[in-house]
Scaffold this motif. Structure first.
Motif, mmCIF file in Angstrom:
data_model
loop_
_atom_site.group_PDB
_atom_site.id
_atom_site.type_symbol
_atom_site.label_atom_id
_atom_site.label_comp_id
_atom_site.label_asym_id
_atom_site.label_seq_id
_atom_site.Cartn_x
_atom_site.Cartn_y
_atom_site.Cartn_z
ATOM 1 N N SER A 1 22.604 -86.039 -24.530
ATOM 2 C CA SER A 1 21.345 -85.628 -23.902
ATOM 3 C C SER A 1 21.211 -84.117 -23.886
ATOM 4 O O SER A 1 20.130 -83.572 -24.152
ATOM 5 C CB SER A 1 21.271 -86.172 -22.469
ATOM 6 O OG SER A 1 21.259 -87.587 -22.463
ATOM 7 N N LEU A 2 22.319 -83.427 -23.585
ATOM 8 C CA LEU A 2 22.283 -81.966 -23.539
ATOM 9 C C LEU A 2 22.068 -81.367 -24.929
ATOM 10 O O LEU A 2 21.365 -80.362 -25.080
ATOM 11 C CB LEU A 2 23.587 -81.442 -22.928
ATOM 12 C CG LEU A 2 23.784 -81.735 -21.433
ATOM 13 C CD1 LEU A 2 25.178 -81.298 -20.989
ATOM 14 C CD2 LEU A 2 22.708 -81.046 -20.595
ATOM 15 N N VAL A 3 22.669 -81.979 -25.946
ATOM 16 C CA VAL A 3 22.487 -81.491 -27.320
ATOM 17 C C VAL A 3 21.035 -81.663 -27.759
ATOM 18 O O VAL A 3 20.429 -80.753 -28.344
ATOM 19 C CB VAL A 3 23.437 -82.235 -28.290
ATOM 20 C CG1 VAL A 3 23.075 -81.910 -29.744
ATOM 21 C CG2 VAL A 3 24.886 -81.857 -27.999
ATOM 22 N N ARG A 4 20.464 -82.832 -27.494
ATOM 23 C CA ARG A 4 19.067 -83.064 -27.865
ATOM 24 C C ARG A 4 18.116 -82.143 -27.098
ATOM 25 O O ARG A 4 17.127 -81.654 -27.655
ATOM 26 C CB ARG A 4 18.710 -84.530 -27.606
ATOM 27 C CG ARG A 4 19.364 -85.508 -28.577
ATOM 28 C CD ARG A 4 18.836 -86.921 -28.394
ATOM 29 N NE ARG A 4 19.268 -87.505 -27.119
ATOM 30 C CZ ARG A 4 20.425 -88.159 -26.969
ATOM 31 N NH1 ARG A 4 21.269 -88.299 -27.997
ATOM 32 N NH2 ARG A 4 20.742 -88.689 -25.794
ATOM 33 N N MET A 5 18.445 -81.883 -25.861
ATOM 34 C CA MET A 5 17.607 -80.997 -25.065
ATOM 35 C C MET A 5 17.678 -79.568 -25.592
ATOM 36 O O MET A 5 16.680 -78.846 -25.610
ATOM 37 C CB MET A 5 18.070 -81.032 -23.601
ATOM 38 C CG MET A 5 17.142 -80.293 -22.652
ATOM 39 S SD MET A 5 17.683 -80.465 -20.928
ATOM 40 C CE MET A 5 16.342 -79.598 -20.112
ATOM 41 N N ARG A 6 18.850 -79.174 -26.048
ATOM 42 C CA ARG A 6 19.013 -77.824 -26.603
ATOM 43 C C ARG A 6 18.091 -77.633 -27.810
ATOM 44 O O ARG A 6 17.411 -76.609 -27.947
ATOM 45 C CB ARG A 6 20.460 -77.587 -27.016
ATOM 46 C CG ARG A 6 20.691 -76.230 -27.694
ATOM 47 C CD ARG A 6 22.176 -76.053 -28.020
ATOM 48 N NE ARG A 6 22.405 -74.756 -28.641
ATOM 49 C CZ ARG A 6 22.326 -74.520 -29.941
ATOM 50 N NH1 ARG A 6 22.012 -75.518 -30.768
ATOM 51 N NH2 ARG A 6 22.549 -73.311 -30.420
ATOM 52 N N GLN A 7 18.033 -78.618 -28.683
ATOM 53 C CA GLN A 7 17.175 -78.515 -29.864
ATOM 54 C C GLN A 7 15.703 -78.450 -29.462
ATOM 55 O O GLN A 7 14.926 -77.683 -30.034
ATOM 56 C CB GLN A 7 17.412 -79.714 -30.792
ATOM 57 C CG GLN A 7 16.663 -79.620 -32.117
ATOM 58 C CD GLN A 7 16.999 -78.344 -32.877
ATOM 59 O OE1 GLN A 7 18.179 -78.050 -33.131
ATOM 60 N NE2 GLN A 7 15.968 -77.565 -33.241
ATOM 61 N N GLN A 8 15.350 -79.244 -28.483
ATOM 62 C CA GLN A 8 13.964 -79.232 -28.004
ATOM 63 C C GLN A 8 13.596 -77.845 -27.463
ATOM 64 O O GLN A 8 12.506 -77.319 -27.738
ATOM 65 C CB GLN A 8 13.777 -80.280 -26.908
ATOM 66 C CG GLN A 8 12.378 -80.287 -26.298
ATOM 67 C CD GLN A 8 12.310 -81.066 -25.003
ATOM 68 O OE1 GLN A 8 13.340 -81.497 -24.471
ATOM 69 N NE2 GLN A 8 11.118 -81.261 -24.482
ATOM 70 N N LEU A 9 14.505 -77.244 -26.705
ATOM 71 C CA LEU A 9 14.237 -75.929 -26.119
ATOM 72 C C LEU A 9 14.191 -74.841 -27.180
ATOM 73 O O LEU A 9 13.383 -73.906 -27.097
ATOM 74 C CB LEU A 9 15.298 -75.601 -25.065
ATOM 75 C CG LEU A 9 15.263 -76.491 -23.812
ATOM 76 C CD1 LEU A 9 16.451 -76.180 -22.904
ATOM 77 C CD2 LEU A 9 13.947 -76.294 -23.057
ATOM 78 N N LEU A 10 15.032 -74.958 -28.185
ATOM 79 C CA LEU A 10 14.995 -73.989 -29.281
ATOM 80 C C LEU A 10 13.644 -74.029 -29.999
ATOM 81 O O LEU A 10 13.091 -73.003 -30.384
ATOM 82 C CB LEU A 10 16.129 -74.257 -30.267
ATOM 83 C CG LEU A 10 17.552 -73.936 -29.769
ATOM 84 C CD1 LEU A 10 18.577 -74.349 -30.816
ATOM 85 C CD2 LEU A 10 17.679 -72.444 -29.467
ATOM 86 N N ASP A 11 13.121 -75.226 -30.162
ATOM 87 C CA ASP A 11 11.805 -75.363 -30.792
ATOM 88 C C ASP A 11 10.720 -74.733 -29.923
ATOM 89 O O ASP A 11 9.786 -74.089 -30.434
ATOM 90 C CB ASP A 11 11.482 -76.842 -31.029
ATOM 91 C CG ASP A 11 12.401 -77.476 -32.070
ATOM 92 O OD1 ASP A 11 13.008 -76.721 -32.859
ATOM 93 O OD2 ASP A 11 12.529 -78.717 -32.074
ATOM 94 N N LEU A 12 10.839 -74.925 -28.597
ATOM 95 C CA LEU A 12 9.829 -74.369 -27.687
ATOM 96 C C LEU A 12 9.889 -72.852 -27.626
ATOM 97 O O LEU A 12 8.878 -72.187 -27.356
ATOM 98 C CB LEU A 12 10.036 -74.944 -26.279
ATOM 99 C CG LEU A 12 9.600 -76.388 -26.059
ATOM 100 C CD1 LEU A 12 10.011 -76.859 -24.675
ATOM 101 C CD2 LEU A 12 8.086 -76.507 -26.226
ATOM 102 N N MET A 13 11.063 -72.278 -27.879
ATOM 103 C CA MET A 13 11.195 -70.823 -27.852
ATOM 104 C C MET A 13 10.380 -70.148 -28.943
ATOM 105 O O MET A 13 10.060 -68.957 -28.863
ATOM 106 C CB MET A 13 12.671 -70.424 -27.992
ATOM 107 C CG MET A 13 13.506 -70.727 -26.770
ATOM 108 S SD MET A 13 15.248 -70.326 -27.039
ATOM 109 C CE MET A 13 16.003 -71.186 -25.663
ATOM 110 N N ALA A 14 10.044 -70.925 -29.966
ATOM 111 C CA ALA A 14 9.225 -70.374 -31.048
ATOM 112 C C ALA A 14 7.767 -70.248 -30.640
ATOM 113 O O ALA A 14 6.978 -69.591 -31.305
ATOM 114 C CB ALA A 14 9.350 -71.257 -32.286
ATOM 115 N N SER A 15 7.421 -70.890 -29.536
ATOM 116 C CA SER A 15 6.050 -70.844 -29.038
ATOM 117 C C SER A 15 5.910 -69.753 -27.989
ATOM 118 O O SER A 15 6.687 -69.684 -27.034
ATOM 119 C CB SER A 15 5.660 -72.201 -28.427
ATOM 120 O OG SER A 15 4.449 -72.100 -27.727
ATOM 121 N N GLU A 16 4.913 -68.911 -28.152
ATOM 122 C CA GLU A 16 4.693 -67.807 -27.213
ATOM 123 C C GLU A 16 4.378 -68.321 -25.816
ATOM 124 O O GLU A 16 4.768 -67.716 -24.812
ATOM 125 C CB GLU A 16 3.539 -66.928 -27.719
ATOM 126 C CG GLU A 16 3.365 -65.619 -26.950
ATOM 127 C CD GLU A 16 4.521 -64.658 -27.159
ATOM 128 O OE1 GLU A 16 4.776 -63.846 -26.254
ATOM 129 O OE2 GLU A 16 5.150 -64.722 -28.236
#
Length: 394
Positions: free
Chosen positions: A336-351
Motif C-alpha cells: 500500500s505504501l509503495v503504491r501510494m508513493r507512486q501516486q504522490l510522485l505523479d501528483l507532484m508533477a501537477s502544480e
C-alpha cells in the motif's frame, strides 16, 4: 415597557409559586423544555425574534461546521418563569410574600395565575426552537469562552438539546447533535455534563442513521465528547463504539465524510492510548480486520482521507500490542505504501497538488520508516534534506 412587565411577571410568579408550595398545591408543570436559557447579553426583543423550525436559518445552522451568570429571559412557558423566579429570589422576602398571599382566597389565586399566563402569551415568549437558535448563535460566536459554553447546562439547557435527539425530524436531530458536539469540544466540564445525561448512547445509534447528514453530525458529536476523556472512552467501548467505527471503515460504500471522521477518531483514540501507557489497550486496536480497513483507506484518491489514514497507521504502529507481521502479511501495508508513493510522485508533477503531495509524501515515508523498524529490518534513516525534498525522485 417590556422590562417593567417582565419584572412584575417575575415578582408575581414568585408570590404565586411560594403560595402554592406552602399550601400543598402545585402549579401545572410543563416539559423541562421550558427552562432552556443560555443566551448571553441579549435583549428581550432579540429573544422574541428568532426563527421557528422550518425556517431555513434554523435548520441550516451548523451545517458546515467540523467539522452566564446573567440570565436575561427566554422562557417558553409559565413553569419556566416560575422556576427561574423562585430560584433567583431572596428567601426571606419570598417567605414574607408567601405568608401575605396565603390570605388570598382560592379564586383570587386562580385569577392571579390567569393574569400571569395572559402576560406571557402577550409577550410571545420564544419557543424551544428559537432558544436553540440563540444557543447556536452563541456557540458560533468566536469570542465565546469555555466558561460561556459551560453555562449551557444551567436550568436544564443540555437536557433539552439531548431530548431533541429523539425528535422525529432528522434535521432537528442533526442540529441537536451539532450543538452538543460544538458545546463540549475541548471542554471536560461540558463533556462530563453531557455524559451524565446519557447522550453518548443515543449519539452512537444516530451514527447508523440512514440520513447521511445526521450520521455525520452524530459522529462529530461522539468525537468531541470522547476526545482526551478516558472515562467517556471507556463508555464508548462499552457501548460497542469500536464496532460502529469498524463498520464504517470496512464499508466501501460509506460516505467519504464518514470515512474521514471515523479514521480521524481512530487516530485520536490511539494517540490518547499512547499518552496513557499505564492504561490497558483495547483489543480493538489488535483486530486484524480493523487494521486492514484502515490500511485500505490509503488507496483512496482523496488526499485528505489518505493523510488521516496515514496518521492513524502511524499511531497504531507505535502501540506495543500491534503486530508488525499482521500489517505486513494480512494488511499488505508495504504494498500500500509503495503504491501510494507512486501516486504522490505523479501528483507532484501537477502544480495544483504539488505542495500537498510533498507534505503527504513526507508523512508516508515517516510511516514507512516506523513500519520497517517495527519489522526489525535495517533501513537507512532519511536525512533532513531527504525528507524536505522528495522531488529528487522525479
Amino acid at each position: 415597557m417590556e422590562h417593567v412587565v417582565l419584572s412584575f411577571l417575575l415578582a408575581s410568579a414568585v408570590i404565586l409559586t411560594a403560595a402554592t408550595v406552602i399550601s400543598g398545591e402545585r402549579v401545572n408543570e410543563t416539559s423541562a423544555t421550558a427552562e432552556l436559557v443560555w443566551s448571553k447579553g441579549k435583549l428581550e426583543s432579540d429573544l422574541l425574534s428568532k426563527p421557528e423550525p422550518g425556517n431555513s436559518d434554523y435548520l441550516s445552522a451548523g451545517a458546515d461546521v467540523d467539522d452566564h451568570d446573567d440570565l436575561d429571559g427566554g422562557f417558553s412557558s409559565l413553569d419556566g418563569v416560575l422556576r427561574w423566579a423562585i430560584g433567583h429570589s431572596d428567601p426571606a422576602k419570598l417567605k414574607e410574600s408567601a405568608e401575605d398571599v396565603q390570605r388570598l382566597s382560592a379564586s383570587e389565586l386562580q385569577k392571579r395565575q390567569l393574569e400571569i399566563k395572559e402576560l406571557i402569551e402577550k409577550m410571545n415568549m420564544p419557543s424551544d426552537a428559537q432558544l436553540m437558535q440563540i444557543a447556536i448563535d452563541d456557540l458560533n460566536n468566536s469570542s465565546s469562552s469555555l466558561e460561556d459554553r459551560q453555562h449551557l447546562n444551567k436550568l436544564g439547557g443540555l437536557a433539552i438539546v439531548i431530548q431533541e435527539l429523539n425528535h422525529p425530524d432528522p434535521d432537528i436531530r442533526r442540529l441537536s447533535a451539532w450543538v452538543l458536539g460544538k458545546a463540549c469540544q475541548n471542554n471536560p466540564v461540558v463533556q462530563k455534563q453531557i455524559l451524565e445525561l446519557g447522550a453518548l448512547t443515543k449519539l452512537i445509534k444516530m451514527v447508523k442513521s440512514t440520513s447521511i447528514e445526521e450520521a455525520i453530525k452524530a459522529l462529530y458529536a461522539v468525537s468531541a465528547l470522547i476526545r482526551n476523556n478516558l472515562s467517556s472512552q471507556e463508555l464508548f467501548y462499552a457501548e460497542a463504539g469500536d464496532t460502529m467505527l469498524q463498520e464504517i471503515l470496512s464499508n466501501s460504500s460509506s460516505d467519504i465524510r464518514l470515512h474521514r471522521k471515523a479514521v480521524f477518531l481512530v487516530a485520536d483514540l490511539v494517540e490518547c492510548q499512547l499518552e496513557n501507557l499505564a492504561r490497558a489497550e483495547s483489543p480493538f486496536f489488535r483486530n486484524r480486520f480493523f487494521l486492514k480497513s484502515v490500511v485500505d483507506l490509503t488507496a483512496s484518491t482523496d488526499l485528505d482521507l489518505q493523510e488521516k489514514a496515514l496518521v492513524a497507521i502511524k499511531n497504531l504502529l507505535q502501540l506495543k500490542t500491534t503486530e508488525a507481521l499482521i500489517f505486513k502479511d494480512f494488511c499488505d501495508l508495504n504494498g500500500s505504501l509503495v503504491r501510494m508513493r507512486q501516486q504522490l510522485l505523479d501528483l507532484m508533477a501537477s502544480e495544483d497538488h504539488r505542495d500537498y503531495a510533498v507534505d503527504l509524501e513526507n508523512l508516508r515515508r515517516e510511516v514507512e520508516l516506523i513500519f520497517h523498524e517495527k519489522l526489525g529490518k535495517v533501513m537507512k534513516v532519511p536525512t533532513r534534506r531527504d525528507i524536505s525534498a522528495p522531488m529528487q525522485f522525479l
